[in-house]
Design an enzyme around this catalytic site. Sequence first.
Site, PDB file in Angstrom:
ATOM      1  N   LEU A  12      76.465  36.280  40.076  1.00 35.59           N
ATOM      2  CA  LEU A  12      76.743  37.791  40.297  1.00 35.59           C
ATOM      3  C   LEU A  12      76.803  37.971  41.860  1.00 35.59           C
ATOM      4  CD1 LEU A  12      74.603  39.514  37.583  1.00 35.59           C
ATOM      5  CD2 LEU A  12      76.995  38.577  37.446  1.00 35.59           C
ATOM      6  N   ARG A  19      71.897  47.677  52.156  1.00 36.13           N
ATOM      7  CA  ARG A  19      70.692  47.650  52.885  1.00 36.13           C
ATOM      8  C   ARG A  19      70.829  46.454  54.155  1.00 36.13           C
ATOM      9  NH1 ARG A  19      65.803  47.633  49.343  1.00 36.13           N
ATOM     10  NH2 ARG A  19      67.457  46.897  47.811  1.00 36.13           N
ATOM     11  N   ARG A 339      80.023  19.680  74.938  1.00 37.55           N
ATOM     12  CA  ARG A 339      80.972  20.260  73.972  1.00 37.55           C
ATOM     13  C   ARG A 339      81.788  19.330  73.173  1.00 37.55           C
ATOM     14  NH1 ARG A 339      84.045  23.152  78.601  1.00 37.55           N
ATOM     15  NH2 ARG A 339      85.357  23.939  76.542  1.00 37.55           N
ATOM     16  N   ALA A 386      76.995  12.589  92.209  1.00 38.01           N
ATOM     17  CA  ALA A 386      76.584  13.836  91.814  1.00 38.01           C
ATOM     18  C   ALA A 386      77.692  15.008  92.305  1.00 38.01           C
ATOM     19  CB  ALA A 386      75.381  13.886  92.859  1.00 38.01           C
TER      20      ALA A 386
HETATM   21  C1  UD1 Z   1      68.323  42.886  39.508  1.00 38.78           C
HETATM   22  C2  UD1 Z   1      67.703  43.019  38.212  1.00 38.78           C
HETATM   23  C3  UD1 Z   1      66.101  43.227  38.430  1.00 38.78           C
HETATM   24  C4  UD1 Z   1      65.656  41.866  38.929  1.00 38.78           C
HETATM   25  C5  UD1 Z   1      66.247  41.846  40.555  1.00 38.78           C
HETATM   26  C6  UD1 Z   1      65.728  40.548  41.046  1.00 38.78           C
HETATM   27  C7  UD1 Z   1      69.345  44.153  37.027  1.00 38.78           C
HETATM   28  C8  UD1 Z   1      69.588  45.687  36.416  1.00 38.78           C
HETATM   29  N1  UD1 Z   1      68.161  44.324  37.367  1.00 38.78           N
HETATM   30  O1  UD1 Z   1      67.941  44.430  40.323  1.00 38.78           O
HETATM   31  O2  UD1 Z   1      65.482  43.333  37.204  1.00 38.78           O
HETATM   32  O3  UD1 Z   1      64.028  42.320  39.413  1.00 38.78           O
HETATM   33  O4  UD1 Z   1      67.710  41.703  40.310  1.00 38.78           O
HETATM   34  O5  UD1 Z   1      66.332  40.245  42.381  1.00 38.78           O
HETATM   35  O6  UD1 Z   1      69.936  43.372  36.722  1.00 38.78           O
HETATM   36  N2  UD1 Z   1      75.959  42.634  41.175  1.00 38.78           N
HETATM   37  C9  UD1 Z   1      77.224  42.604  40.786  1.00 38.78           C
HETATM   38  N3  UD1 Z   1      77.824  43.384  40.287  1.00 38.78           N
HETATM   39  C10 UD1 Z   1      77.354  44.924  40.096  1.00 38.78           C
HETATM   40  C11 UD1 Z   1      76.015  44.746  40.278  1.00 38.78           C
HETATM   41  C12 UD1 Z   1      75.274  43.546  40.939  1.00 38.78           C
HETATM   42  O7  UD1 Z   1      77.749  41.393  40.865  1.00 38.78           O
HETATM   43  O8  UD1 Z   1      77.746  45.651  39.584  1.00 38.78           O
HETATM   44  C13 UD1 Z   1      75.296  41.559  41.696  1.00 38.78           C
HETATM   45  C14 UD1 Z   1      74.690  41.770  43.183  1.00 38.78           C
HETATM   46  O9  UD1 Z   1      75.698  41.302  44.146  1.00 38.78           O
HETATM   47  C15 UD1 Z   1      73.276  41.094  43.144  1.00 38.78           C
HETATM   48  C16 UD1 Z   1      73.146  40.727  41.705  1.00 38.78           C
HETATM   49  O10 UD1 Z   1      74.098  41.455  41.140  1.00 38.78           O
HETATM   50  O11 UD1 Z   1      73.932  39.288  43.654  1.00 38.78           O
HETATM   51  C17 UD1 Z   1      72.008  41.535  41.541  1.00 38.78           C
HETATM   52  O12 UD1 Z   1      72.234  43.047  41.806  1.00 38.78           O
HETATM   53  P1  UD1 Z   1      71.363  44.053  42.808  1.00 38.78           P
HETATM   54  O13 UD1 Z   1      71.963  45.164  42.815  1.00 38.78           O
HETATM   55  O14 UD1 Z   1      70.862  43.219  43.919  1.00 38.78           O
HETATM   56  O15 UD1 Z   1      69.890  44.022  41.324  1.00 38.78           O
HETATM   57  P2  UD1 Z   1      68.649  44.583  41.934  1.00 38.78           P
HETATM   58  O16 UD1 Z   1      68.590  46.137  41.950  1.00 38.78           O
HETATM   59  O17 UD1 Z   1      68.298  43.692  42.891  1.00 38.78           O
END
Ligand code: UD1
Length: 489
Positions: A12, A19, A339, A386
């Site tokens: 994902l 942030r 380089r 040099a």
């Molecule tokens: C998520 C988990 C949380 C866990 C944490 C660990 C969920 C609902 N929560 O929270 O329980 O403790 O990760 O780090 O899953 N992403 C997508 N598409 C989306 C949303 C997110 O690809 O629509 C990806 C983000 O880029 C990221 C990952 O999913 O790589 C996690 O998403 P993030 O928003 O960071 O979730 P957390 O709030 O951290």
Amino acid sequence: MSQHVPRTVIVLAAGQGKRMKSDLPKVLHPLLGRTLVGHVLAAAAALDADRTAVVVGHGAEQVTGHLRDIAPAAIPVRQVEQNGTGHAVRIALESLPPLAGTVVVLNGDVPLLRPETVAGLVREHEAAGAAATVLTAEVADPTGLGRVIRGAGGAFERIVEDRDATDAQRGVREINAGIYAFDALRLTATLAKLSSDNDQGEEYLTDVLGLLVGADEPVAAHVAHDPQETLGCNDRAELASLRRLLRDRVNTAWMRSGVTLLDPATTWIDVSVTLGRDSVVEANSQLYGDTHLAPGATVGPDVTLVDTTVGAGATVVRAHAVGARIGEQVSVGPYAYLRPGSTLGRKAKIGTFVETKNSELGEGAKVPHLSYVGDATIGEQTNIGAATVFVNYDGVVKNRTVIGRHARTGADNMFVAPVEVGDGAYTAAGSVITQDVPPGALGVARGHQRNIDGWVQRRRAGTPAAEAAARAGATPSVAPEDGGRAAAQ
Ligand code: UD1
Ligand code: MG
């Protein structure tokens, strides 16, 4: 042994990483030689999956381009709106042919995950025939993370996101790492039932686990041995602390394999670097990219090497090198800049305040002091005086200088390329060499010196210089007709 279970990995990586406050998508931020998503894919490689999909959204073009470079077999799946982790997995599955077997889902921002941890999780999941298995960790500060809610007997019940949790639930320190193994069929069926009835209005992948438990399906939660592996990255301060943790991990592994690191806390080694036995890295050094130290090489203190190889027994002190090949027993520095295309033969020497680019030094050749060596070939055992400049650029194109073997070039030479100096030739100090010097010849290209006797006492009378000259026995000679003006110019 269980028979081969088809495996699909879904990473994902569509989130923006607000942030991070960056134009670069979060998962493309670098961490000691790989991007965040690169680390996650490297950990997942241990699974030998039949297919890997990466969900991309924010910065999709950039992320997809990066995937082409590092994991060309990975399938990018576009998630146009980021409606949550459950939504992301759902659209990934919808874009793939119907699946059976195991689906491993990994958050793209968990770069310290070890391959053996994810492999162990998946092995246990498959051996148990579980509907889902989730990696959890006990952490000191669970703020912002999903909490693992267990029932009376300790059995896994569900995950509650921080923002949806009650105060009592927030007190739980076991968190969801965002690493899961699912049975594909039960995952697909359960994703269809997800609601967005939560504080963020998103489809949470984590809700799949609670729904499976509610349907009496077996769900397991494995606590990671090393909670550091489960750390996510949400801002640049967290990225910096992940970098320190990975640095320590990498450095410890190198020390255990026979490398001396004098100050591991100030030594930064990309995961792509290799170090030979008994090589030594002194304090405040950075070894990046495709850099390799042969056995017994010593680098540092204060050395940065990017895509650079260092031969056995070579020494590199206070230097910056990019794309250089440093041969065996070569000496570089202190204060040198190598380089791309700098190739230093065995026992060659690059000394203090020397810059090289696209140049080869033969065995034992030396450029000891204050020089620029650009687009040059310097033969074996040749010594460059040099303060020499290889004048490679005529304002339009770069030209090459070739210096033969066993040559001795004087200090303060300019080699105006294209030009050649033959084997065994000498050049005089202060020469601007614009024509070839044949083998064995002495090339001299400078004005003749003349001394105007008595000039200081005549023209600078009363100065300490004039007094010193008088004490040394100099006498003011008769002034030339122009009063010495011409000579003074
Ligand atoms: C998520 C988990 C949380 C866990 C944490 C660990 C969920 C609902 N929560 O929270 O329980 O403790 O990760 O780090 O899953 N992403 C997508 N598409 C989306 C949303 C997110 O690809 O629509 C990806 C983000 O880029 C990221 C990952 O999913 O790589 C996690 O998403 P993030 O928003 O960071 O979730 P957390 O709030 O951290
Ligand atoms: Mg996160």
